[in-house]
Design an enzyme around this catalytic site. Sequence first.
Site, PDB file in Angstrom:
ATOM      1  N   SER A  99       0.819  -1.211   0.000  1.00  0.00           N
ATOM      2  CA  SER A  99       0.000   0.000   0.000  1.00  0.00           C
ATOM      3  C   SER A  99       0.855   1.265   0.000  1.00  0.00           C
ATOM      4  O   SER A  99       1.622   1.503  -0.924  1.00  0.00           O
ATOM      5  CB  SER A  99      -0.948  -0.044   1.199  1.00  0.00           C
ATOM      6  OG  SER A  99      -1.897   0.988   1.147  1.00  0.00           O
ATOM      7  N   ASP A 239      -2.496   6.088  -3.586  1.00  0.00           N
ATOM      8  CA  ASP A 239      -1.369   5.459  -2.902  1.00  0.00           C
ATOM      9  C   ASP A 239      -0.823   4.329  -3.765  1.00  0.00           C
ATOM     10  O   ASP A 239      -1.234   4.157  -4.918  1.00  0.00           O
ATOM     11  CB  ASP A 239      -1.772   4.974  -1.504  1.00  0.00           C
ATOM     12  CG  ASP A 239      -2.819   3.878  -1.532  1.00  0.00           C
ATOM     13  OD1 ASP A 239      -3.545   3.763  -2.549  1.00  0.00           O
ATOM     14  OD2 ASP A 239      -2.925   3.117  -0.559  1.00  0.00           O
TER      15      ASP A 239
END
Length: 448
Positions: A99, A239
């Site tokens: 992530s 992200d």
Amino acid sequence: MGKYFGTDGFRGEANKVLTADHAYKIGRYLGWYYNQNHKGRIVIGKDTRRSSYMFEYALVAGITASGADAYLLHVTTTPSVAYVVRTENFDCGIMVSASHNPFYDNGIKVMDGNGHKISADVEAAMEKYIDGEMGELPFSFQDKVGVAKDYAIGRNRYVGYLISLATRSYDGMRIGLDCANGSSFSIAKSVFDALGAKTYVVGNEPDGTNINMACGSTHIENLQKLVREKNLDCGFAFDGDADRCIAVDENGMEVHGDYVLYVCGKYLKECGKLQNNTVVATIMSNLGLFKAMKREDINVCVTTVGDKYVNEAMVANGYVLGGEQSGHIIFSKHATTGDGILTAIMLMEVILEKKQSLGTLCRGMQMFPQLLKNVRVADKPTAVNNPKVQEEVQKITAALGDNGRILLRESGTEPVVRVMVEAGTDELCQRYVDQMIQVMKSENLIID
């Protein structure tokens, strides 16, 4: 949480915490588990980290050795894996990503056939196998060995799905995108271009080590600069695996997840589409969101921190909108996970329908100043539940009244208590955070 799998999968520094051997064993277990009654089908996606290729191949080796087939989406987003799993009859989906973490970390997220996080029972069984507590699983032989197949077509179908969700052309809109040198670099621009926008992109040159590096949803300075310099209508930052979105309005102001919940929640209510008149948020959402929702007569279901808990509340109650300040927003009518590009599309729908700028749409919510400090403690529950600490919490709560709050939250991964205060001014935030920490020190709860 288990020994290896937390709320967001198995994550850690590549080949230190999470190794290629771990990935192989996860593949072995999942391949065996889903191959018992039929030929197992598992789809895999990955982000742009250098180690993602290593983990992808290790997973494939384990899956095929157990007899299941592996379908490779290659570099793609977490929500695209969830979409392909639930729409194309796969038993399981795996995303290789850490992530928003730095490039040297990586992670393995496992989803069930409905695109939701795999059950805790399956995770517990995988952990037992990883630790050798189950013995060896049977290998497949001869024509029973699984195969690996290119499945880029699945990623392309996901792109088509995103485009289909927009009900209006973006012709004439000037939009900035920051792809964090991550998964969205090959997807986001194509979506917005197809919808007719004039797009300007940064963070779209991944080299394996620059994912999230001074870019993306955790570092929006580049996007703010781009929006201001190019005089854009708005911008969207994602992200590393593109399950989050932080927007920037026409003036370069950050539009985080709380603003998204406000803007989209209010719009969905106006359209009669806000199921049960409720938005899901976490305890860390700003007090301004709660006040704005109350003014709009919208209920807020509050969960503990973590998109896992937001999703659970949404599934259990049929809610259609929920998320976190970090930009992890779930639109359950369209997706089972947070989806950064989808979030951007949903914001664009409101902008175009209301014929208002993003900044104008956000004006109805006034953010409260907030200060958060992490305090290292010997024992988290003891520190939080200490009588003197709780007495001070009550005093500060009474002093703040309806115009602020104090929150003590135990970290899920560190020996840390997070002390957070929201108040009318930064000075008040600082004063009450310091008061709280001083009481904790006087009770010898803090480790220097």
